[in-house]
Design a protein around this motif. Structure first.
Motif, PDB file in Angstrom:
ATOM      1  N   VAL B 212      -4.758  -6.679 -15.025  1.00 27.23           N
ATOM      2  CA  VAL B 212      -3.723  -7.285 -14.168  1.00 27.23           C
ATOM      3  C   VAL B 212      -2.575  -6.291 -13.952  1.00 27.23           C
ATOM      4  O   VAL B 212      -2.085  -6.124 -12.824  1.00 27.23           O
ATOM      5  N   SER B 213      -2.161  -5.592 -15.013  1.00 22.06           N
ATOM      6  CA  SER B 213      -1.051  -4.639 -14.896  1.00 22.06           C
ATOM      7  C   SER B 213      -1.412  -3.519 -13.926  1.00 22.06           C
ATOM      8  O   SER B 213      -0.636  -3.200 -13.022  1.00 22.06           O
ATOM      9  N   ILE B 214      -2.605  -2.926 -14.124  1.00 26.95           N
ATOM     10  CA  ILE B 214      -3.011  -1.808 -13.260  1.00 26.95           C
ATOM     11  C   ILE B 214      -3.200  -2.286 -11.816  1.00 26.95           C
ATOM     12  O   ILE B 214      -2.768  -1.622 -10.864  1.00 26.95           O
ATOM     13  N   GLY B 215      -3.829  -3.456 -11.659  1.00 28.66           N
ATOM     14  CA  GLY B 215      -4.052  -4.001 -10.318  1.00 28.66           C
ATOM     15  C   GLY B 215      -2.736  -4.232  -9.591  1.00 28.66           C
ATOM     16  O   GLY B 215      -2.589  -3.863  -8.421  1.00 28.66           O
ATOM     17  N   THR B 216      -1.761  -4.817 -10.292  1.00 24.67           N
ATOM     18  CA  THR B 216      -0.459  -5.100  -9.668  1.00 24.67           C
ATOM     19  C   THR B 216       0.258  -3.802  -9.316  1.00 24.67           C
ATOM     20  O   THR B 216       0.764  -3.644  -8.194  1.00 24.67           O
ATOM     21  N   LEU B 217       0.291  -2.869 -10.280  1.00 23.94           N
ATOM     22  CA  LEU B 217       0.991  -1.598 -10.038  1.00 23.94           C
ATOM     23  C   LEU B 217       0.330  -0.817  -8.898  1.00 23.94           C
ATOM     24  O   LEU B 217       1.019  -0.233  -8.060  1.00 23.94           O
ATOM     25  N   ALA B 218      -1.016  -0.828  -8.869  1.00 22.91           N
ATOM     26  CA  ALA B 218      -1.731  -0.103  -7.807  1.00 22.91           C
ATOM     27  C   ALA B 218      -1.449  -0.732  -6.449  1.00 22.91           C
ATOM     28  O   ALA B 218      -1.236  -0.012  -5.465  1.00 22.91           O
ATOM     29  N   THR B 219      -1.423  -2.078  -6.392  1.00 20.42           N
ATOM     30  CA  THR B 219      -1.154  -2.759  -5.114  1.00 20.42           C
ATOM     31  C   THR B 219       0.251  -2.394  -4.622  1.00 20.42           C
ATOM     32  O   THR B 219       0.438  -2.045  -3.448  1.00 20.42           O
ATOM     33  N   ILE B 220       1.233  -2.456  -5.539  1.00 24.67           N
ATOM     34  CA  ILE B 220       2.619  -2.126  -5.160  1.00 24.67           C
ATOM     35  C   ILE B 220       2.701  -0.668  -4.713  1.00 24.67           C
ATOM     36  O   ILE B 220       3.272  -0.341  -3.667  1.00 24.67           O
ATOM     37  N   GLY B 221       2.081   0.221  -5.500  1.00 26.83           N
ATOM     38  CA  GLY B 221       2.135   1.658  -5.204  1.00 26.83           C
ATOM     39  C   GLY B 221       1.482   1.987  -3.876  1.00 26.83           C
ATOM     40  O   GLY B 221       2.059   2.712  -3.056  1.00 26.83           O
ATOM     41  N   LEU B 222       0.272   1.453  -3.647  1.00 26.95           N
ATOM     42  CA  LEU B 222      -0.445   1.742  -2.397  1.00 26.95           C
ATOM     43  C   LEU B 222       0.306   1.153  -1.206  1.00 26.95           C
ATOM     44  O   LEU B 222       0.365   1.770  -0.144  1.00 26.95           O
ATOM     45  N   GLY B 223       0.902  -0.036  -1.405  1.00 27.49           N
ATOM     46  CA  GLY B 223       1.699  -0.662  -0.340  1.00 27.49           C
ATOM     47  C   GLY B 223       2.902   0.207  -0.001  1.00 27.49           C
ATOM     48  O   GLY B 223       3.216   0.430   1.174  1.00 27.49           O
ATOM     49  N   ALA B 224       3.553   0.731  -1.040  1.00 27.55           N
ATOM     50  CA  ALA B 224       4.740   1.572  -0.831  1.00 27.55           C
ATOM     51  C   ALA B 224       4.368   2.882  -0.119  1.00 27.55           C
ATOM     52  O   ALA B 224       5.154   3.410   0.665  1.00 27.55           O
ATOM     53  N   LEU B 225       3.172   3.391  -0.417  1.00 22.03           N
ATOM     54  CA  LEU B 225       2.727   4.642   0.231  1.00 22.03           C
ATOM     55  C   LEU B 225       2.182   4.400   1.642  1.00 22.03           C
ATOM     56  O   LEU B 225       1.820   5.347   2.337  1.00 22.03           O
TER      57      LEU B 225
END
Lengths: 174, 346
Positions: B212-225
């Motif tokens: 859940v942590s990696i999935g959330t962080l990856a979603t936020i990161g990819l969205g920001a990029l």
């Protein structure tokens, strides 16, 4: 709807009346301070077993998981090393309670002498109860501690008596 | 007379158990998947139920509260994410690409023609190939959703209900199971179930928090990029992270390719690579030490084989579930053998 949000009081031992188990528990020094509701909560986590004469309940040196409460029948506690009977328990008594506090192996073997109906109260269930109901858990652990203290006091008194007798024997001229 | 001390008997028993499990799983496929997911969720959420019980709420009510919360989350999630997912899937299945991507592909094609023309690679139309690939991939996902819509709805309804009953009745079932064990194996069974319960609980909860942590962080990161399809790619990388060794790479590569293709320059790929490198570091240094308190070591070859078997049997979900299920089986076997040593069965 009310029943959904309040802990149920129904018995999980269809073959045994919860009241009867609570009475059995109430008579034990560990559970004397418990209320009816708390006794019922303990009764729900007990494991009911039946043993035939000569059947082994637990063996010396095997891991100890908890205590046994004897409702009916007789149980002999045996030392395998000297093939000695250390104690015998009857209706309403309990044994193996140290295993509730300590994970050390069993110090003796317990064997049913008659057909026995026994309730097992085990360490994992006690720990789970402490997590779910800490107030009740503390009451039980305090009850156990009192019992252990009592046993320690008795052992100390016996040791003093034996030491005194030994000293007297040493002082007495041959 | 069967002796558990005999190594060949033990091996035979383990083999028989494994075979029975495989046959049952094959026979009841979809139901088994739903039951496994519900069971994993029940395991993961048990500490929350215990906390509620400590506040005087009955176990049934606690399970009910969790069921209602999960149902509400599913409804909110569907209402919020479906429009975004729909737009992203339609975009993907149309096969269209941005002007930057087209430029990058034209440049790449020129290089291929000049340097590798002798291999016959110069004749390949990269733009057409990419459009075809995206369209077929997007169509596959849409087909999966459309053809399996009944199955997906059924799973979304059934899994939370199964989880509710697993939480509510787990203690009664455990007690019922112990009741049928012969007296001689009674304490052994209690000991074994308790140890397995602890080990599995820690392992599964750790894996869940990690994913859940990696999935959330990856979603936020990819969205920001500004990486397209980040709603799909982020959770995918979180789930892929469940697979040790290859998971973090498998989760990052699709995002990397899509970022390069959509932006048309390697710099965008570099940003995504840095994001996943940062996530991997955060996972190894912070998330895993905090969440996975007692990890179950699985040999890389075993992970690979179970992923292939899981994938062949149940597709992508089977592949993702294969790792926790293998961890589960390993804990059961290891703890059984260790506990068995402490008892003198003849």
């Amino acid at each position: 709807m009310k029943g959904l949000f309040v802990k149920k009081k129904t018995a999980e031992h269809p073959e045994q009346n919860e009241e009867e188990i609570s009475r059995l528990l109430k008579a034990m020094p560990i559970f004397t301070d418990l209320t009816r509701r708390e006794l019922a909560a303990v009764a729900r986590i007990l494991h009911e077993r039946e043993y035939q004469p000569e059947e082994v309940i637990f063996r010396e040196n095997e891991p100890g998981m908890g205590m046994y409460i004897l409702q009916t029948g007789r149980v002999a506690i045996l030392s395998e090393a000297g093939n000695l009977q250390l104690a015998e328990f009857g209706d309403g008594s309990f044994f193996g309670e140290v295993a509730l506090l300590d994970a050390a192996p069993r110090s003796a073997t317990a064997v049913a002498k008659d057909k026995c109906r026994i309730f097992g109260f085990f360490q994992p269930d006690l720990y789970s109860l402490i997590e779910r109901n800490p107030a009740l858990g503390i009451k039980i652990v305090l009850g156990l501690s009192r019992l252990v203290c009592d046993r320690l006091r008795q052992t100390n008194q016996r040791t003093y008596a034996i030491n005194a007798a030994l000293q007297q024997m040493r002082q007495t001229p041959q | 007379m069967i002796s558990f001390r005999d190594p060949s008997t033990r091996k035979m028993l383990v083999l028989l158990l494994a075979l029975t499990l495989i046959i049952i799983l094959l026979a009841i496929g979809g139901v088994a998947q739903m039951m496994i997911i519900a069971l994993l969720l029940a395991y993961i959420l048990d500490p929350l139920v215990v906390r509620m019980e400590a506040r005087g709420i009955s176990r049934t009510a606690a399970a009910g509260i969790i069921l209602l919360t999960i149902t509400a989350l599913i409804i909110v999630g569907l209402l919020t994410f479906i429009p975004a997912l729909k737009a992203q899937l339609i975009g993907m299945s149309s096969g269209e690409s941005s002007a930057k991507t087209d430029l990058a592909l034209t440049n790449l094609q020129q290089v291929l023609r000049a340097k590798l023309g002798w291999l016959g690679l110069g004749d390949i139309d990269l733009k057409v190939k990419l459009a075809e690939f995206k369209a077929s991939f997007g169509k596959k996902i849409i087909d999966f959703i459309v053809t399996d819509i009944v199955g997906i709805v059924l799973a979304l309804v059934t899994i939370p209900f199964l989880m509710f009953f697993f939480i509510k009745d787990s203690r009664t079932w455990k007690k019922g199971l112990i009741r049928i064990v012969p007296n001689r194996y009674f304490e052994f069974s209690l000991d074994l179930i308790h140890k397995m319960d602890q080990q599995l609980g820690n392992y599964l909860r750790g894996q869940f928090i990690d994913a859940v942590s990696i999935g959330t962080l990856a979603t936020i990161g990819l969205g920001a990029l500004g990486v397209p399809y980040f709603f799909l790619l982020g959770p995918f990388s979180g789930l892929a992270n469940l697979i040790p060794y290859v998971g973090p790479f498998a989760g990052g590569i699709p995002s990397l390719i899509i970022a390069i293709m959509e932006n048309g320059d390697l710099a965008a790929g570099g940003h995504v690579a840095l994001l996943f490198l940062g996530l991997k570091l955060a996972d190894d240094l912070c998330i895993q030490p905090l969440s996975v308190s007692s990890s179950v070591h699985l040999h890389p070859a075993l992970v690979l084989v179970t992923c292939i078997i899981g994938g062949n049997l149940f597709g992508l979900i089977g592949m993702l579930l294969s790792v926790p299920v293998t961890g589960f089986v390993k804990v059961v076997i290891t703890e059984s053998l260790q506990t068995l040593k402490a008892y003198r069965f003849s």
